[in-house]
Design an enzyme around this catalytic site. Structure first.
Site, PDB file in Angstrom:
ATOM      1  N   SER A 143      -9.680   4.304 -12.021  1.00 52.39           N
ATOM      2  CA  SER A 143     -10.677   3.547 -11.253  1.00 52.39           C
ATOM      3  C   SER A 143     -11.391   2.546 -12.158  1.00 52.39           C
ATOM      4  O   SER A 143     -10.750   1.640 -12.696  1.00 52.39           O
ATOM      5  CB  SER A 143     -11.641   4.530 -10.576  1.00 52.39           C
ATOM      6  OG  SER A 143     -12.408   3.879  -9.585  1.00 52.39           O
ATOM      7  N   ASP A 271      -6.848   3.656   0.206  1.00 53.22           N
ATOM      8  CA  ASP A 271      -7.968   3.994  -0.661  1.00 53.22           C
ATOM      9  C   ASP A 271      -9.277   3.538  -0.009  1.00 53.22           C
ATOM     10  O   ASP A 271      -9.442   2.357   0.273  1.00 53.22           O
ATOM     11  CB  ASP A 271      -7.775   3.303  -2.018  1.00 53.22           C
ATOM     12  CG  ASP A 271      -8.790   3.705  -3.071  1.00 53.22           C
ATOM     13  OD1 ASP A 271      -9.940   4.042  -2.704  1.00 53.22           O
ATOM     14  OD2 ASP A 271      -8.452   3.655  -4.262  1.00 53.22           O
ATOM     15  N   HIS A 299      -8.287   7.773  -2.895  1.00 50.00           N
ATOM     16  CA  HIS A 299      -8.807   7.296  -4.170  1.00 50.00           C
ATOM     17  C   HIS A 299      -8.651   8.393  -5.217  1.00 50.00           C
ATOM     18  O   HIS A 299      -9.328   9.421  -5.172  1.00 50.00           O
ATOM     19  CB  HIS A 299     -10.275   6.903  -4.047  1.00 50.00           C
ATOM     20  CG  HIS A 299     -10.806   6.248  -5.291  1.00 50.00           C
ATOM     21  ND1 HIS A 299     -10.484   4.954  -5.646  1.00 50.00           N
ATOM     22  CD2 HIS A 299     -11.602   6.708  -6.289  1.00 50.00           C
ATOM     23  CE1 HIS A 299     -11.074   4.636  -6.784  1.00 50.00           C
ATOM     24  NE2 HIS A 299     -11.764   5.701  -7.204  1.00 50.00           N
TER      25      HIS A 299
END
Length: 337
Positions: A143, A271, A299
């Site tokens: 991320s 996501d 995610h």
């Protein structure tokens, strides 16, 4: 992962995000054990680096993981990658971004999505430690950490190959504005934004107590979205004019064509944090960047297995195997299981 399909009992991006983080099995066998090193930074601060203890005496390579927003060694993905690194006989290190190791850092700054200079300092120090002929260094960012890692690779261009052999970004918001606005709406705002701000705001207030007047404390108290938080805290502390300037200049997507080391960008198209419309296309990426964009996964989720014994280990295996092949480590590190 390109052909990943989620289990039928976990439909939708939200379940595929939340269940793996809370309930998914993270490793096979014993839980990973870490030892911690504290590094002094060039600006008089510190970071903490956790090293996997269960590695061989002479690993052929090192896997470095850069965690996501408010992540740490305890995050499910950090544990899962530790299990994969152990199975391959690789050394494994998790550098914590400033303030994320359980102790507030000292300097009047924190960390941010485009902190490529910090990535550069960490990776060069690790490369110096793993500099024997034939040793490989591979890195994965999750991320926020993945955006910063690819931002670094694009910034350095050909010089990055002197430091790393291959890199990967998992579920990274490569267009920070698109991701930042998405997490500030509807269900995302009520669940994920609240979760992040529940730790980010207290740490920011502790930073104000360290350095009174560093930012507008009253505005921070009123912040209810990451946009508002980044505008009052993250952007000004790290040299950006405002949140829009920060999200624009820190995003890795415009820098992908400049990358000159093997790089993988994995993003699920469902996501909740990263709109599919914002993902790079092949023409945006350049010839060194491989794009995996499966329709499912959530995610940093990608759960696998049958209810109730689901796990989160397939994604680290797939990304890790790609890194082995791209870096040349495949011929040096036979799998141990």
């Amino acid at each position: 992962m390109q052909n990943y399909r989620a289990p039928l009992w976990l439909p939708g991006g939200h379940l595929q995000t939340i269940w793996p983080a809370l309930y998914g099995q993270r490793v096979e066998g014993r839980a990973p054990r870490f030892r911690r090193e504290r590094w002094d930074t060039p600006d008089g601060d510190f970071i903490d680096v956790d090293w996997l203890q269960d590695t061989g005496d002479a690993p052929a390579g090192l896997l470095v993981l850069f965690h996501g927003l408010e992540g740490s060694t305890q995050s499910q993905y950090a544990q899962a990658y530790a299990g994969w690194a152990r199975s391959q006989g690789l050394a494994y290190a998790v550098p914590h971004f400033r303030g994320c190791s359980g102790e507030l850092n000292c300097a009047p700054r924190a960390y941010h999505s485009g902190d490529w200079q910090e990535i550069d300092w960490i990776l060069r120090r690790l490369r110096a430690r793993f500099a024997a002929p034939g040793q490989r260094l591979i890195a994965v960012g999750i991320s926020l950490g993945g955006n910063a890692l690819l931002r670094w690779a694009g910034e350095l261009g050909e010089a990055a190959a002197q430091v790393v052999d291959a890199v990967a970004a998992v579920c990274s918001p490569l267009d920070l504005a698109a991701g930042g606005h998405a997490i500030g709406r509807g269900f995302n705002r009520q669940v994920y934004t609240r979760m992040f701000l529940s730790t980010m705001k207290p740490k920011a207030l502790a930073k104000w107590n360290q350095h009174p007047g560093l930012f507008d404390r009253e505005r921070l108290g009123r912040a209810r979205t990451l946009y508002e938080f980044d505008d009052v805290f993250t952007a000004p502390l790290h040299g950006f004019r405002n949140v829009d300037d920060y999200w624009d200049r820190a995003s890795a997507k415009p820098h992908l064509p400049a990358i000159r080391v093997p790089a993988l960008a994995l993003n699920a198209r469902n996501d909740p944090f990263v709109p599919a419309s914002s993902l790079p296309r092949a023409q945006d990426a350049g010839r060194f960047v491989t794009l995996w964009q499966p329709p499912q996964g959530g995610h940093v989720g990608f759960p696998c297995g049958r209810w109730p014994a689901g796990h989160v280990m397939d994604m680290p295996r797939a990304v890790g195997d790609w890194l082995l092949d791209a870096s040349g480590l495949r011929t040096k590190v036979p799998s141990r299981g």
